[in-house]
Design a protein around this motif. Structure first.
Motif, short mmCIF file in Angstrom:
data_model
loop_
_atom_site.label_atom_id
_atom_site.label_comp_id
_atom_site.label_asym_id
_atom_site.label_seq_id
_atom_site.Cartn_x
_atom_site.Cartn_y
_atom_site.Cartn_z
N ASN A 4 7.67 -5.30 -1.77
CA ASN A 4 6.28 -5.25 -2.20
C ASN A 4 5.42 -6.11 -1.30
O ASN A 4 5.92 -6.98 -0.58
N ALA A 5 4.12 -5.81 -1.34
CA ALA A 5 3.14 -6.58 -0.54
C ALA A 5 2.09 -7.15 -1.48
O ALA A 5 1.73 -6.52 -2.48
N ARG A 6 1.60 -8.33 -1.16
CA ARG A 6 0.64 -9.00 -2.04
C ARG A 6 -0.28 -9.89 -1.20
O ARG A 6 0.16 -10.49 -0.22
N ILE A 7 -1.53 -9.96 -1.59
CA ILE A 7 -2.47 -10.86 -0.93
C ILE A 7 -2.29 -12.26 -1.50
O ILE A 7 -2.21 -12.43 -2.73
N ILE A 8 -2.22 -13.25 -0.63
CA ILE A 8 -2.08 -14.63 -1.11
C ILE A 8 -2.94 -15.58 -0.26
O ILE A 8 -3.38 -15.21 0.84
N LEU A 9 -3.16 -16.75 -0.80
CA LEU A 9 -3.76 -17.85 -0.03
C LEU A 9 -2.66 -18.86 0.20
O LEU A 9 -2.14 -19.44 -0.75
N ARG A 10 -2.25 -19.03 1.47
CA ARG A 10 -1.17 -19.97 1.77
C ARG A 10 -1.65 -21.40 1.60
O ARG A 10 -2.75 -21.76 2.05
N ILE A 23 -1.04 -11.57 4.00
CA ILE A 23 -0.32 -10.55 3.24
C ILE A 23 1.13 -11.00 3.16
O ILE A 23 1.76 -11.23 4.20
N ARG A 24 1.64 -11.17 1.96
CA ARG A 24 3.04 -11.58 1.78
C ARG A 24 3.89 -10.33 1.51
O ARG A 24 3.61 -9.57 0.59
N ALA A 73 -0.61 -1.99 4.21
CA ALA A 73 0.76 -2.50 4.05
C ALA A 73 1.52 -1.69 3.00
O ALA A 73 2.68 -1.33 3.20
N ASN A 74 0.86 -1.39 1.88
CA ASN A 74 1.53 -0.65 0.81
C ASN A 74 1.86 0.78 1.22
O ASN A 74 2.92 1.32 0.88
N LYS A 75 0.96 1.43 1.97
CA LYS A 75 1.23 2.78 2.46
C LYS A 75 2.45 2.79 3.38
O LYS A 75 3.31 3.67 3.30
N ALA A 76 2.49 1.78 4.25
CA ALA A 76 3.62 1.69 5.17
C ALA A 76 4.92 1.39 4.43
O ALA A 76 5.99 1.90 4.78
N LYS A 93 8.21 -6.07 8.08
CA LYS A 93 6.95 -6.56 8.65
C LYS A 93 6.78 -6.10 10.09
O LYS A 93 5.71 -5.67 10.50
N LYS A 94 7.86 -6.19 10.86
CA LYS A 94 7.80 -5.79 12.27
C LYS A 94 7.47 -4.30 12.39
O LYS A 94 6.72 -3.89 13.27
N GLU A 95 8.03 -3.49 11.48
CA GLU A 95 7.76 -2.06 11.53
C GLU A 95 6.30 -1.77 11.16
O GLU A 95 5.64 -0.93 11.78
#
Length: 404
Positions: A4-10, A23-24, A73-76, A93-95
């Protein structure tokens, strides 16, 4: 397990106290991060609704960008989950971002630091983080593309590091090595163009300067062994140094990790922390004398011999690393006092134990055996290291000419 992908604040601020949006990407509880390239104040992030608060002057634009990045990111991920079921978070991630040529040097550098932290390579993490900091101090911005890192940039950086930041030639070369590593990684991820690669024999060459390694001689070590006017803490520091020396200059991290269960059949069996090599060494009589001083504090068969890690949280790599680092600093302070009391003018630190072993060994021990004792992976490393302490042939050659 699905990814899964998620928006975060590091929660890792930059030098201006701003936090990066990212994007995590998570797969099997392992995560990696793709930085968006924008930074905000901590209070400008709405953790509950996962968006930039309206208090930010460009909240609308940033939220639109974040939604776009997350959607991409989610589509990929949907495609990749069927094509690469066993792919790791990093591979996914690399892909996804293979064709993204906008990733900056500092974004890739942060990924490198994150990888080191996850791997508990904390010594390397501390060093590389400092090297990256020097590059940032020179460039004054995190917006540095790999296309900008050309021969001219590297030459100006080298001059700056030497003239304004007062770094040694060795430190400068280490920074260039790290930049080269990240540039090669950028090429593999199709972030940088290999045709623009700035390193090579006809471009920027990385050549480490020759260094002088000075170790103690037998007479000086005997002075340290026979010193009597030492405090208990100084005696402990001496014991640690002699323990390291008598085991061919064992690294301080391995010394402090010694357990009583590693010692049996009059041999010391241990796995080297740096490269996981297994080694079994005969215990010299001088080591037995040192060990006897710590037997009263032995709590159980698997207890640490020395006290520094007895209270460490062994499940927390940072705690172990910090305790070793603190102990090493204190040992070096006390060894400096010991050297003064012994009338030794040479520098005395924990690392000098390794140089001292090499100095006394000279060319009297076969390089293959020294390679085993030093725990080097490559014989060439041993030969280059020991060359600092082999002088007999050169001395004999000089005498043959001048002694007439």
């Amino acid at each position: 397990m699905s990814s899964n992908a998620r928006i975060i604040l590091r929660k890792k601020p930059n030098k201006d106290g701003l936090y990066p949006l990212a994007i995590r990407i998570t797969k099997n509880r392992r995560s990696t991060y793709q930085y968006v390239g924008h930074y905000i104040e901590l209070e400008e992030w709405d953790e509950k609704n996962i968006r930039v608060r309206k208090s930010h002057p460009n909240s609308k634009g940033l939220n639109s960008l974040l939604s776009q990045k997350l959607s991409e990111a989610n589509k990929a991920l949907i495609t990749l989950q069927s094509d690469y079921k066993d792919a790791s978070a990093n591979q996914i991630k690399k892909e996804i971002y293979a064709s993204n040529n906008n990733s900056t040097f500092f974004e890739l550098a942060q990924e490198h630091l994150d990888d080191l932290e996850r791997s508990s390579k904390l010594n390397r993490l501390s060093t590389d983080k400092a090297w990256i900091g020097f590059v940032l101090k020179f460039h004054k911005s995190k917006q540095l593309s790999f296309q900008e890192i050309n021969e001219r940039f590297l030459k100006k950086l080298t001059i700056n590091l030497k003239a304004k930041q007062s770094l040694s030639e060795t430190s400068i070369m280490n920074i260039l090595v790290l930049i080269r590593l990240l540039y090669n990684r950028a090429i593999k991820q199709k972030i940088a163009n290999k045709e623009l690669y700035p390193f090579g024999s006809d471009k920027v060459r990385i050549k480490f300067p020759d260094t002088t390694k000075v170790g103690l001689n037998i007479s000086e070590i005997r002075k340290i062994e026979s010193l009597e006017n030492l405090t208990n803490r100084e005696i402990h520091a001496r014991n640690i140094w002699l323990y390291s020396f008598n085991f061919a200059g064992m690294r301080i991290s391995d010394v402090l990790r010694t357990r009583w269960s590693d010692i049996y059949d009059n041999r010391f069996h241990y796995r080297m922390g740096k490269n996981s090599k297994l080694l079994s060494l005969k215990i010299p009589n001088k080591i037995n004398s040192i060990l006897s001083q710590y037997e009263n504090d032995k709590r159980n068969a698997d207890d640490f011999v020395f006290p520094e890690l007895k209270l460490a949280d062994l499940n927390n790599a940072k705690d172990v690393y910090n305790k070793i680092k603190t102990a090493n600093r204190k040992f070096n302070m006390r060894l400096k006092v010991i050297a003064t009391k012994a009338g030794i003018d040479k520098k005395l630190t924990m690392h000098i134990a390794r140089h001292s072993f090499g100095n006394i060994a000279g060319d009297s021990i076969h390089p293959l055996m020294l390679q085993k004792l030093y725990r080097h992976s490559d014989l060439k490393t041993t030969l280059n290291y020991q060359a600092n302490f082999i002088h007999k042939e050169a001395d004999d050659a000089l005498d043959s000419v001048v002694n007439f």
